[in-house]
Design a protein around this motif. Structure first.
Motif, PDB file in Angstrom:
ATOM      1  N   UNK A 137       0.834  -1.216   0.000  1.00 57.72           N
ATOM      2  CA  UNK A 137       0.000   0.000   0.000  1.00 57.72           C
ATOM      3  C   UNK A 137       0.860   1.254   0.000  1.00 57.72           C
ATOM      4  N   UNK A 138       1.954   1.222   0.749  1.00 59.40           N
ATOM      5  CA  UNK A 138       2.883   2.352   0.782  1.00 59.40           C
ATOM      6  C   UNK A 138       3.482   2.578  -0.606  1.00 59.40           C
ATOM      7  N   UNK A 139       3.917   1.507  -1.259  1.00 62.17           N
ATOM      8  CA  UNK A 139       4.517   1.621  -2.589  1.00 62.17           C
ATOM      9  C   UNK A 139       3.501   2.127  -3.606  1.00 62.17           C
ATOM     10  N   UNK A 140       2.235   1.779  -3.427  1.00 62.78           N
ATOM     11  CA  UNK A 140       1.190   2.282  -4.321  1.00 62.78           C
ATOM     12  C   UNK A 140       1.105   3.795  -4.231  1.00 62.78           C
ATOM     13  N   UNK A 141       1.162   4.341  -3.028  1.00 65.36           N
ATOM     14  CA  UNK A 141       1.141   5.797  -2.862  1.00 65.36           C
ATOM     15  C   UNK A 141       2.342   6.461  -3.505  1.00 65.36           C
ATOM     16  N   UNK A 142       3.529   5.873  -3.348  1.00 67.36           N
ATOM     17  CA  UNK A 142       4.736   6.444  -3.964  1.00 67.36           C
ATOM     18  C   UNK A 142       4.612   6.403  -5.481  1.00 67.36           C
ATOM     19  N   UNK A 143       4.078   5.309  -6.033  1.00 69.06           N
ATOM     20  CA  UNK A 143       3.940   5.201  -7.490  1.00 69.06           C
ATOM     21  C   UNK A 143       2.891   6.167  -8.034  1.00 69.06           C
TER      22      UNK A 143
END
Length: 166
Positions: A137-143
């Motif tokens: 979920x964190x990586x989704x926000x960064x992407x």
């Protein structure tokens, strides 16, 4: 109705027609009417692929759950790790850090790669974080922020620096 009236001078009241004993009135329901093809033969069974109309896809003796019934299982809690909001905030901070790195390395790397290498590194790092279930979920926000940065900032800057030449 076959009795004579008590007073022979009075006429008998009109009533329903007399029925003959042993006769029953005709049943108007279509289920009672015989089939135009005649009765089924002795030992008749429906073909093997036919499903009785009362079956409805459930095994006998099983009652289906009522429509729109809530599930018996509680909703699953999200797994540990930071969420999408934290990823968006971190993505904004990392994008600003990428611009600082661009300004610092543009003199050393004289090609277009000196301008975009920090942003490519951010996308690769976020893509690697997508492998971990906890950090997904964190990586989704960064992407999400990385995609917005490429569309809003980096694309027009490359076009301006290139002079819109093809």
């Amino acid at each position: 109705m076959d009795r004579p009236p008590e007073n022979p001078d009075e006429p008998t009241p009109p009533g329903p027609p007399d029925e003959t004993p042993g006769e029953t009135p005709a049943d108007p329901s279509p289920a009672a009417s015989p089939s135009p093809y005649g009765p089924p033969a002795e030992g008749y069974a429906p073909p093997p692929g036919d499903v009785p109309p009362a079956y409805n896809g459930y095994p006998p003796g099983y009652t289906p759950p009522p429509a729109f019934a809530p599930s018996a299982e509680p909703p699953q809690k999200p797994e540990g790790g930071p969420g999408v909001g934290a990823g968006i905030g971190t993505g904004c901070g990392v994008s600003v850090l990428g611009f600082v790195l661009v300004l610092g390395t543009m003199g050393m790397i004289g090609s277009i790669w000196g301008f975009i290498w920090p942003f490519i590194a951010i996308v690769i790092a976020a893509g690697l974080l997508m492998i971990s279930r906890r950090w997904r979920r964190f990586a989704t926000g960064v992407l999400i922020v990385s995609a917005a940065t490429w569309l809003i900032v980096i694309g027009p800057c490359i076009a301006l620096l290139g002079g819109f030449s093809m």
